[in-house]
Write a protein that holds these residues in place. Structure first.
Motif, PDB file in Angstrom:
ATOM      1  N   CYS A 121       1.195  -1.338  -0.287  1.00 24.15           N
ATOM      2  CA  CYS A 121      -0.156  -0.026   0.067  1.00 24.15           C
ATOM      3  C   CYS A 121       0.722   1.227   0.010  1.00 24.15           C
ATOM      4  N   ARG A 122       1.574   0.981   0.927  1.00 22.01           N
ATOM      5  CA  ARG A 122       2.912   2.568   0.967  1.00 22.01           C
ATOM      6  C   ARG A 122       3.467   2.787  -0.784  1.00 22.01           C
ATOM      7  N   SER A 123       4.175   1.564  -0.676  1.00 24.61           N
ATOM      8  CA  SER A 123       4.590   1.881  -2.074  1.00 24.61           C
ATOM      9  C   SER A 123       3.667   1.913  -3.095  1.00 24.61           C
ATOM     10  N   ALA A 124       2.692   1.351  -3.253  1.00 25.81           N
ATOM     11  CA  ALA A 124       1.462   2.233  -4.359  1.00 25.81           C
ATOM     12  C   ALA A 124       1.783   3.830  -4.428  1.00 25.81           C
ATOM     13  N   ALA A 125       1.301   4.063  -2.736  1.00 28.62           N
ATOM     14  CA  ALA A 125       1.127   5.623  -2.715  1.00 28.62           C
ATOM     15  C   ALA A 125       2.015   6.289  -3.216  1.00 28.62           C
ATOM     16  N   GLU A 126       3.216   5.555  -3.523  1.00 29.46           N
ATOM     17  CA  GLU A 126       5.058   6.611  -3.977  1.00 29.46           C
ATOM     18  C   GLU A 126       5.230   6.048  -5.238  1.00 29.46           C
TER      19      GLU A 126
END
Length: 150
Positions: A121-126
């Motif tokens: 989720c964090r990687s997708a947001a970044e």
């Protein structure tokens, strides 16, 4: 490996009725696919084999402006925090198997340890600002991103 992938593409082509859909078997991280050439890139249970960040960035680069990236992915749970969701998934899977039987897909099965849900989720947001991330019941996540037009 290549014969199994060719069979998967063959099965997909045989069941597609839309004339404007094209399937390609290629190494998404390799040189066979260059430039922003696709209206849609769809990944099903593949991203964890590519590396989350590298795979997301590469698939996004393959999209034309306005294109859509869709990912159905696998991720690792973090226990004990994810235990209620794990139990619900186990029950849901059992109910579905009893109700509908078990379908075995034709794609090859290779398991590499995926990132956990929070990391994906964090990687997708970044990597993909504005992407939506959902975590439905059965040990998957759904990621959807529209590449900006300009």
């Amino acid at each position: 490996g290549g014969v199994v992938y060719a069979r998967s593409i063959e099965l997909a082509c045989a069941t597609t009725t839309q004339p404007n859909v094209e399937y390609r078997a290629a190494d998404v991280l390799g040189d066979a696919l260059d430039g922003a050439q696709f209206d849609a890139v769809v990944s099903v249970a593949t991203l964890h084999h590519l590396g989350t960040r590298e795979g997301l960035l590469r698939m996004a680069a393959l999209l034309r402006p306005g294109g859509v990236l869709g990912v159905v992915g696998l991720a690792s749970s973090r226990l004990p925090r994810d235990l209620p969701r794990e139990l619900a998934a186990a029950i849901g899977t059992r109910v579905l198997k009893l109700r509908h039987g078990y379908w075995e897909h034709s794609a090859p099965k290779v398991w590499s340890t995926p990132d956990d849900y929070d990391t994906v989720c964090r990687s997708a947001a970044e990597c993909l600002p504005g992407a939506t991330f959902r975590r439905p019941l059965l040990w998957r996540y759904l990621l959807l991103w529209h590449k900006p037009r300009a």
